[in-house]
Write a protein that holds these residues in place. Structure first.
Motif, PDB file in Angstrom:
ATOM      1  N   TYR A 171       1.083  -1.308   0.062  1.00 49.06           N
ATOM      2  CA  TYR A 171      -0.188   0.205   0.014  1.00 49.06           C
ATOM      3  C   TYR A 171       0.934   0.925  -0.235  1.00 49.06           C
ATOM      4  N   THR A 172       0.334   2.475  -0.450  1.00 45.24           N
ATOM      5  CA  THR A 172       1.052   3.380  -0.666  1.00 45.24           C
ATOM      6  C   THR A 172      -0.261   4.408   0.183  1.00 45.24           C
ATOM      7  N   GLN A 173       0.634   5.592   0.878  1.00 47.06           N
ATOM      8  CA  GLN A 173      -0.263   6.964   1.475  1.00 47.06           C
ATOM      9  C   GLN A 173      -0.931   7.449   0.275  1.00 47.06           C
ATOM     10  N   ASP A 174      -0.326   7.300  -0.696  1.00 49.52           N
ATOM     11  CA  ASP A 174      -0.720   8.424  -1.838  1.00 49.52           C
ATOM     12  C   ASP A 174      -1.737   7.973  -2.385  1.00 49.52           C
ATOM     13  N   ALA A 175      -2.855   6.695  -1.855  1.00 45.25           N
ATOM     14  CA  ALA A 175      -3.964   6.040  -2.452  1.00 45.25           C
ATOM     15  C   ALA A 175      -4.500   6.117  -1.055  1.00 45.25           C
ATOM     16  N   PRO A 176      -5.649   6.536  -0.729  1.00 50.21           N
ATOM     17  CA  PRO A 176      -6.848   6.665   0.058  1.00 50.21           C
ATOM     18  C   PRO A 176      -7.100   5.162   1.007  1.00 50.21           C
ATOM     19  N   SER A 177      -7.612   4.292  -0.154  1.00 51.38           N
ATOM     20  CA  SER A 177      -7.973   2.859  -0.552  1.00 51.38           C
ATOM     21  C   SER A 177      -7.450   1.796   0.593  1.00 51.38           C
ATOM     22  N   GLY A 178      -7.870   0.839   0.628  1.00 52.81           N
ATOM     23  CA  GLY A 178      -7.378  -0.148   1.817  1.00 52.81           C
ATOM     24  C   GLY A 178      -6.200  -1.090   0.690  1.00 52.81           C
ATOM     25  N   VAL A 182      -7.978  -1.935  -6.382  1.00 53.26           N
ATOM     26  CA  VAL A 182      -7.245  -0.528  -7.994  1.00 53.26           C
ATOM     27  C   VAL A 182      -6.567   0.385  -7.332  1.00 53.26           C
ATOM     28  N   ALA A 183      -6.162   1.377  -6.599  1.00 54.86           N
ATOM     29  CA  ALA A 183      -5.799   2.356  -6.810  1.00 54.86           C
ATOM     30  C   ALA A 183      -4.262   1.560  -5.869  1.00 54.86           C
ATOM     31  N   GLN A 184      -4.538   1.133  -5.317  1.00 55.56           N
ATOM     32  CA  GLN A 184      -3.261   0.674  -4.295  1.00 55.56           C
ATOM     33  C   GLN A 184      -1.600  -0.138  -5.188  1.00 55.56           C
ATOM     34  N   VAL A 185      -2.941  -1.092  -5.997  1.00 58.15           N
ATOM     35  CA  VAL A 185      -2.728  -2.025  -6.860  1.00 58.15           C
ATOM     36  C   VAL A 185      -1.668  -1.004  -8.411  1.00 58.15           C
ATOM     37  N   ARG A 186      -2.411  -0.466  -8.291  1.00 59.61           N
ATOM     38  CA  ARG A 186      -1.668   0.772  -9.350  1.00 59.61           C
ATOM     39  C   ARG A 186      -0.584   1.312  -8.475  1.00 59.61           C
ATOM     40  N   GLU A 187      -0.475   2.095  -7.960  1.00 61.36           N
ATOM     41  CA  GLU A 187      -0.091   3.359  -7.816  1.00 61.36           C
ATOM     42  C   GLU A 187       1.485   2.521  -7.345  1.00 61.36           C
ATOM     43  N   CYS A 188       1.481   1.303  -6.412  1.00 63.70           N
ATOM     44  CA  CYS A 188       2.287   0.652  -6.262  1.00 63.70           C
ATOM     45  C   CYS A 188       3.158   0.264  -7.005  1.00 63.70           C
ATOM     46  N   GLY A 189       2.477  -0.474  -8.063  1.00 63.09           N
ATOM     47  CA  GLY A 189       2.648  -1.281  -9.554  1.00 63.09           C
ATOM     48  C   GLY A 189       4.455   0.241 -10.279  1.00 63.09           C
ATOM     49  N   LEU A 190       3.069   1.445 -10.276  1.00 62.76           N
ATOM     50  CA  LEU A 190       3.719   2.504 -10.797  1.00 62.76           C
ATOM     51  C   LEU A 190       5.023   3.301 -10.182  1.00 62.76           C
ATOM     52  N   LYS A 191       5.435   2.784  -8.790  1.00 69.30           N
ATOM     53  CA  LYS A 191       6.268   3.228  -7.824  1.00 69.30           C
ATOM     54  C   LYS A 191       7.458   2.092  -8.353  1.00 69.30           C
TER      55      LYS A 191
END
Length: 472
Positions: A171-178, A182-191
């Motif tokens: 998870y990342t603090q930049d995405a609010p969901s758990g 979808v949002a967490q997987v996308r943001e973590c994958g991008l980083k």
């Protein structure tokens, strides 16, 4: 945002309007990241200047070959530095075991590997490594679920390869969901993708998927990563198939065959011979088909069972073959070939837990159905190749000669082929080819009175309505 596919909207909706999703769940409200997070130290302050393509040398990104030939085949020849690969599969299929074996391959060659695990503790990973007979030298375990903290740990150890097991736990603090959304997987994958490209370090991600691939987590990563691999297998079978779904550095049709043992996944260098070794030659309702998987043909055994149906609607069960394709072949065999399958339950299975997705297995499916219907085994030295049309005609398939050569290598002596494939065989090996035009002719050649029976070339399309198939 849609929790299934990641569709975003500026207003609330009671369903997802994306045509490819069709979810009936309402959109979930999320907070947009403020964008005030500090820039990582490993990212350059500005983009790289433009580079001329002719000045780049491919020698700077040489592949890293692994001791496993099956793994190298799926990867396209080895691991490309700076690439990001996604290994997807059902829970429990063996993804963590395969990734730990990958770490073992590189550590034994003197390279340092970082293993980031959010699902298991270091002691659990140690137990698995002992089962594999691997001490764990030069493999550093990182137990972090915050992707930003995990990247700092990767910066500290500077590994040659990074393994993330699994992407749903980060998870990342930049995405609010758990975690796992979808949002967490996308943001973590991008980083992780940005870190891999800037540090020139290959990263392997593990992602869980359901049987129908409906889990949205790995799906949103497919367009970002360089390589997508699927580890497939059945609970009743010890074989595992590593299939490439996307590869920017190689073919997308290659597969690797492994066997799950007490010492981990052991590669099967000759899967065709391994499957034939377990075959019962006098079995009824079994046909051999050389299916082409990537750059090599695999000899598959297609098994069929017909039984009188007691229900108003006969059942159709397909394991390893496409269900709609089975319905079409059963209709063609009943209508164009005289097989009474309308009142029969039909079960078709591919031995070993494999899947056959190409039309070259059509003729083998129909021959297996006819063998089971008439309780007559096929010639154990017979191979069937051909696509079946709706008119009952046989059509040629790609790379017929390679399939025939594979059949001859395994010691098979007879092959039924479409008439249109006669010109594709330039160097016929020590195997007897039988060229036919229709399914009726193929049934006559396979279930007739043997080689001394009528010549299948005597049949033509005009005989299909009047001539009955006599198998007495």
């Amino acid at each position: 945002m849609c929790r299934e596919c990641g569709y975003e909207s500026t207003r609330w909706l009671g369903f997802c309007p994306a045509p490819s999703c069709g979810s009936s769940l309402p959109l979930q409200e999320i907070e947009v990241a403020s964008g005030t997070s500090s820039r990582p130290s490993w990212l350059p302050s500005s983009g790289e200047p433009p580079q001329e393509l002719s000045r780049l040398s491919p020698e700077d990104r040489r592949r890293i070959e692994l001791p496993s030939e099956e793994f190298n085949r799926v990867l396209g020849g080895g691991i490309v530095p700076g690439s990001v690969a996604l290994l997807a599969g059902e829970p429990g299929v063996g993804k963590s075991t395969l990734l730990l074996q990958l770490a073992r391959y590189l550590s034994e060659s003197g390279r340092q590997v970082a293993y980031l695990s959010g699902e298991e503790s270091p002691h659990q990973i140690k137990l698995r490594s002992e089962r594999l007979g691997f001490a764990g030298d030069r493999v550093f375990l990182i137990t972090e679920t915050d992707v930003d903290a995990a990247l700092l740990r990767l910066e500290e150890c500077q590994p040659f390869l990074a393994i993330v097991d699994s992407i749903q736990t980060l998870y990342t603090q930049d995405a609010p969901s758990g975690p796992g959304s979808v949002a967490q997987v996308r943001e973590c994958g991008l980083k992780l993708l940005q870190w891999a490209k800037h540090r020139n370090v290959p990263v392997f991600l593990a992602g869980h998927m359901t049987k129908d691939g409906s889990l949205a987590g790995p799906r949103v990563l497919e367009h970002m990563v360089d390589l997508v691999m699927y580890l497939e297998g059945q609970d009743i079978s010890s074989y595992r198939v590593l299939r490439s779904g996307k590869n920017r550095f190689g073919s997308t049709t290659e597969i690797g065959v492994f066997e799950m043992t007490g010492q981990g996944l052991v590669e099967v260098p000759d899967p065709s011979r391994a499957l034939l070794a377990q075959r019962y030659e006098l079995g009824v309702g079994a046909a051999l088909v050389p299916a082409l998987e990537g750059s090599r043909p695999l000899m598959m055994e297609i098994q069929a069972l017909t039984s009188p149906a007691f229900a108003p609607v006969p059942r159709r069960v397909a394991n390893g073959v496409d269900y709609n394709r089975l319905l079409m072949l059963a209709a063609v065999a009943s209508r164009r070939s005289g097989l009474e399958l309308a009142g029969q339950d039909i079960i078709v299975n591919v031995a070993g837990g494999f899947r056959v997705n190409e039309p070259a297995a059509d003729l083998g499916v129909i021959l297996a159905l006819a063998s089971s219907l008439y309780n007559q085994p096929l010639d154990p030295q017979l191979v069937a190749i051909g696509e079946v049309g709706l008119s009952g005609e046989l059509r040629t398939v790609p790379q017929v000669e390679r399939r025939v050569v594979e059949s001859a290598r395994l010691g098979l002596s007879r092959c039924i082929l479409p008439e249109t494939a006669r010109g594709d065989l330039r160097n016929i090996p020590e195997i007897e080819p039988v060229f036919v035009k229709t399914v009726r002719q193929a049934l006559r050649a396979a279930l007739g009175s043997g080689r001394s029976g009528p010549n299948p070339e005597e049949y033509s399309f005009k005989d299909m309505e009047t001539d009955e198939l006599d198998l007495s």
